[in-house]
Design a protein around this motif. Structure first.
Motif, mmCIF file in Angstrom:
data_model
loop_
_atom_site.group_PDB
_atom_site.id
_atom_site.type_symbol
_atom_site.label_atom_id
_atom_site.label_comp_id
_atom_site.label_asym_id
_atom_site.label_seq_id
_atom_site.Cartn_x
_atom_site.Cartn_y
_atom_site.Cartn_z
ATOM 1 N N ILE A 296 14.218 9.993 -3.977
ATOM 2 C CA ILE A 296 13.357 8.821 -3.826
ATOM 3 C C ILE A 296 12.764 8.425 -5.166
ATOM 4 C CG2 ILE A 296 11.219 7.987 -2.783
ATOM 5 C CD1 ILE A 296 11.850 9.711 -0.346
ATOM 6 N N ARG A 297 12.328 9.430 -5.936
ATOM 7 C CA ARG A 297 11.734 9.157 -7.253
ATOM 8 C C ARG A 297 12.743 8.499 -8.177
ATOM 9 N NH1 ARG A 297 12.448 11.237 -11.825
ATOM 10 N NH2 ARG A 297 13.720 12.919 -10.947
ATOM 11 N N GLU A 298 13.957 9.029 -8.221
ATOM 12 C CA GLU A 298 14.979 8.457 -9.101
ATOM 13 C C GLU A 298 15.331 7.033 -8.687
ATOM 14 O OE1 GLU A 298 18.180 11.187 -8.889
ATOM 15 O OE2 GLU A 298 17.217 12.720 -10.141
ATOM 16 N N GLY A 299 15.429 6.798 -7.353
ATOM 17 C CA GLY A 299 15.722 5.447 -6.888
ATOM 18 C C GLY A 299 14.628 4.469 -7.243
ATOM 19 N N PHE A 300 13.373 4.908 -7.131
ATOM 20 C CA PHE A 300 12.263 4.033 -7.476
ATOM 21 C C PHE A 300 12.252 3.727 -8.967
ATOM 22 C CE2 PHE A 300 7.737 3.407 -8.611
ATOM 23 C CZ PHE A 300 7.491 2.271 -7.872
ATOM 24 N N ALA A 301 12.537 4.723 -9.782
ATOM 25 C CA ALA A 301 12.551 4.512 -11.234
ATOM 26 C C ALA A 301 13.656 3.537 -11.646
ATOM 27 C CB ALA A 301 12.727 5.846 -11.956
ATOM 28 N N ARG A 302 14.743 3.470 -10.859
ATOM 29 C CA ARG A 302 15.848 2.557 -11.186
ATOM 30 C C ARG A 302 15.633 1.159 -10.623
ATOM 31 N NH1 ARG A 302 19.057 7.089 -9.573
ATOM 32 N NH2 ARG A 302 19.398 6.034 -7.572
ATOM 33 N N THR A 303 14.540 0.967 -9.864
ATOM 34 C CA THR A 303 14.291 -0.342 -9.242
ATOM 35 C C THR A 303 13.267 -1.104 -10.064
ATOM 36 O OG1 THR A 303 14.694 0.620 -7.052
ATOM 37 C CG2 THR A 303 13.576 -1.509 -7.136
ATOM 38 N N PRO A 304 13.688 -2.134 -10.785
ATOM 39 C CA PRO A 304 12.743 -2.875 -11.629
ATOM 40 C C PRO A 304 11.778 -3.713 -10.785
ATOM 41 C CG PRO A 304 14.874 -3.953 -11.654
ATOM 42 C CD PRO A 304 15.053 -2.681 -10.881
ATOM 43 N N ILE A 305 10.566 -3.890 -11.295
ATOM 44 C CA ILE A 305 9.542 -4.702 -10.630
ATOM 45 C C ILE A 305 9.054 -5.743 -11.629
ATOM 46 C CG2 ILE A 305 7.284 -4.690 -9.515
ATOM 47 C CD1 ILE A 305 7.757 -1.841 -8.685
ATOM 48 N N VAL A 306 8.947 -6.992 -11.159
ATOM 49 C CA VAL A 306 8.474 -8.073 -12.021
ATOM 50 C C VAL A 306 6.962 -8.173 -11.883
ATOM 51 C CG1 VAL A 306 8.593 -10.535 -12.535
ATOM 52 C CG2 VAL A 306 10.649 -9.307 -11.777
ATOM 53 N N LEU A 307 6.256 -7.982 -13.012
ATOM 54 C CA LEU A 307 4.800 -8.069 -13.035
ATOM 55 C C LEU A 307 4.384 -9.007 -14.148
ATOM 56 C CD1 LEU A 307 3.900 -4.281 -12.672
ATOM 57 C CD2 LEU A 307 3.913 -6.009 -10.866
ATOM 58 N N ALA A 308 3.630 -10.045 -13.781
ATOM 59 C CA ALA A 308 3.141 -11.026 -14.760
ATOM 60 C C ALA A 308 4.292 -11.586 -15.580
ATOM 61 C CB ALA A 308 2.080 -10.396 -15.663
ATOM 62 N N GLY A 309 5.413 -11.862 -14.935
ATOM 63 C CA GLY A 309 6.575 -12.444 -15.596
ATOM 64 C C GLY A 309 7.381 -11.469 -16.422
ATOM 65 N N PHE B 8 6.787 7.687 -10.474
ATOM 66 C CA PHE B 8 5.686 8.438 -9.870
ATOM 67 C C PHE B 8 5.951 9.931 -10.028
ATOM 68 C CE2 PHE B 8 8.525 7.747 -6.173
ATOM 69 C CZ PHE B 8 8.744 9.056 -5.782
ATOM 70 N N SER B 9 4.901 10.705 -9.896
ATOM 71 C CA SER B 9 4.995 12.162 -9.891
ATOM 72 C C SER B 9 4.622 12.639 -8.494
ATOM 73 C CB SER B 9 4.060 12.773 -10.933
ATOM 74 O OG SER B 9 4.326 12.245 -12.213
ATOM 75 N N ALA B 10 5.131 13.825 -8.126
ATOM 76 C CA ALA B 10 4.874 14.310 -6.769
ATOM 77 C C ALA B 10 4.788 15.828 -6.753
ATOM 78 C CB ALA B 10 5.967 13.833 -5.815
ATOM 79 N N GLY B 11 4.011 16.317 -5.804
ATOM 80 C CA GLY B 11 3.946 17.744 -5.515
ATOM 81 C C GLY B 11 4.297 17.975 -4.053
ATOM 82 N N VAL B 12 5.046 19.040 -3.781
ATOM 83 C CA VAL B 12 5.535 19.314 -2.432
ATOM 84 C C VAL B 12 5.094 20.716 -2.019
ATOM 85 C CG1 VAL B 12 7.553 19.499 -0.941
ATOM 86 C CG2 VAL B 12 7.528 17.819 -2.799
ATOM 87 N N ALA B 13 4.669 20.841 -0.755
ATOM 88 C CA ALA B 13 4.283 22.148 -0.209
ATOM 89 C C ALA B 13 4.822 22.272 1.211
ATOM 90 C CB ALA B 13 2.762 22.320 -0.211
ATOM 91 N N GLU B 14 5.144 23.489 1.593
ATOM 92 C CA GLU B 14 5.648 23.736 2.936
ATOM 93 C C GLU B 14 4.493 23.747 3.946
ATOM 94 O OE1 GLU B 14 7.911 27.308 2.927
ATOM 95 O OE2 GLU B 14 9.629 26.411 1.886
ATOM 96 N N LEU B 15 4.786 23.306 5.163
ATOM 97 C CA LEU B 15 3.814 23.278 6.253
ATOM 98 C C LEU B 15 4.434 23.996 7.459
ATOM 99 C CD1 LEU B 15 1.147 22.306 7.514
ATOM 100 C CD2 LEU B 15 2.265 20.129 8.036
ATOM 101 N N PRO B 16 4.284 25.313 7.524
ATOM 102 C CA PRO B 16 4.940 26.071 8.599
ATOM 103 C C PRO B 16 4.410 25.734 9.983
ATOM 104 C CG PRO B 16 4.217 27.515 6.813
ATOM 105 C CD PRO B 16 3.566 26.189 6.589
#
Length: 353
Positions: free
Chosen positions: A287-300, A307-315
């Motif tokens: 998801i992170r890689e896909g988002f980084a490859r998706t350009p966004i137009v801001l103020a022309g 983004f950065s993310a942290g993951v933890a298990e929830l047993p």
């Protein structure tokens, strides 16, 4: 009396209460007039009144024993009122006074049997048709009213039916409007207005109702990189565009049973059901890689964001708070390590920058 919480439960309780009130009061009144009719040697009228009293008491008892069939009981009660109103009007009761008692019985019929305007109108039309046929037809058993009284009886009953139908229609519409407003307010209270994702309250409620099959699960906390710089350079409207873009991207790449939450500001929380920690980290990396490859137009200007993310298990369900804390610590390490990366709790992640 507890009316329930859902519209279906409230409607069933309302119908049950109507039957209980009308059957209790109706049986008492019918018994009194039935006994008076017996004392006056009007045995036929007395038999009809006492039979209806027994039917009212039977419906009352059945209604108390089978709350699940409140709708069917109310329909049967409306049918009984239909027949009783016809009898009181066409038989005349005591010297033509039966029609006066038919008026409240007709109102009870509409209130107990109302489901839709069309259904109530059909029932009242049938009643008026049979009533007119009896009053003007060649039936010797029908009480002979004065010719002037017959149209007045029909007009009066028709007006009463119309007013009762309108009153019930207004009640249903107002109740539905209140229910819709309550439902919308409930939805608004559980969702973030900018993204449409769950807010913290909505996430907490959703986790309480999750099925056991959803566990083990994984919790991911993600945070936009350099979001303050975007707000400072492009304005808060551009920041809102970025947040909505992240929300849309997450919704497109998560499963329908996963929970997505705007955790606060530029932070998002994802609860991935039936997922191990390693699988969740791999998914977040994609998801992170896909988002980084998706350009966004801001103020022309076209920008690539991350983004950065942290993951933890929830047993288990009861470990949600602990898992969020672990994911938050992993997110902090991801930020310290250079951003644009996903780290699992207790595991050093590879550099994705």
């Amino acid at each position: 009396m507890h009316f329930g919480q859902t519209p279906e439960e409230i409607e069933a309780s309302r119908r049950g209460l109507l039957v209980a009130l009308f059957a209790s009061a109706g049986s008492l009144i019918l018994v009194v007039f039935g006994i008076l009719s017996l004392l006056e040697a009007r045995n036929g009228l007395a038999a009809i009144l006492l039979l209806n009293a027994v039917l009212c008491l039977s419906l009352l008892l059945y209604n108390r024993l089978t709350q699940a069939h409140a709708r069917e009981v109310s329909y049967f009660f409306a049918g009984q009122a239909f027949v009783l109103a016809l009898y009181l009007t066409l038989s005349g009761g005591v010297e033509g006074s039966g029609v006066f008692f038919a008026f409240p019985v007709v109102m009870i019929m509409v209130m107990a049997g109302f489901s839709t305007v069309r259904g109530a109108f059909a029932l009242c039309t049938l009643l008026m048709g049979v009533m007119a046929l009896g009053l003007y037809g060649p039936f010797p058993a029908v009480y002979e009213y004065d010719p002037v009284q017959k149209p007045r009886i029909l007009v009066g009953l028709a007006a009463l039916c119309l007013m009762a139908i309108l009153a019930e229609w207004m009640r249903v519409r107002s109740y539905r409007a209140i229910t819709d407003t309550h439902d919308q307010l409930s939805v608004d209270a559980r969702h973030d207005p900018l993204t449409g994702l769950l807010n913290r309250r909505g996430l907490e409620e959703a986790t309480r109702t999750m099925e056991d099959e959803a566990f083990p699960a994984a919790v991911a906390l993600l945070d936009l990189d350099h979001f303050k710089q975007i707000n400072d350079a492009c304005g808060h409207d551009a920041g809102d565009v970025v947040i909505r873009s992240v929300a849309d991207h997450l919704q497109r790449h998560c499963k329908g049973r996963d929970l997505l939450c705007r955790w606060g500001g530029e932070e998002f929380l994802i609860l991935l059901t039936s997922t191990s920690g390693s699988s969740a980290r791999a998914l977040l990396d994609d998801i992170r890689e896909g988002f980084a490859r998706t350009p966004i137009v801001l103020a022309g200007e076209t920008r690539s964001l991350s983004f950065s993310a942290g993951v933890a298990e929830l047993p288990r369900r009861g470990q949600f708070d602990a898992a969020v804390q672990q994911a938050d610590r992993a997110l902090y390490r991801a930020k310290q390590a250079g951003r644009n990366r996903v780290l699992a709790a207790g595991v050093e992640g590879r550099n994705e920058a």
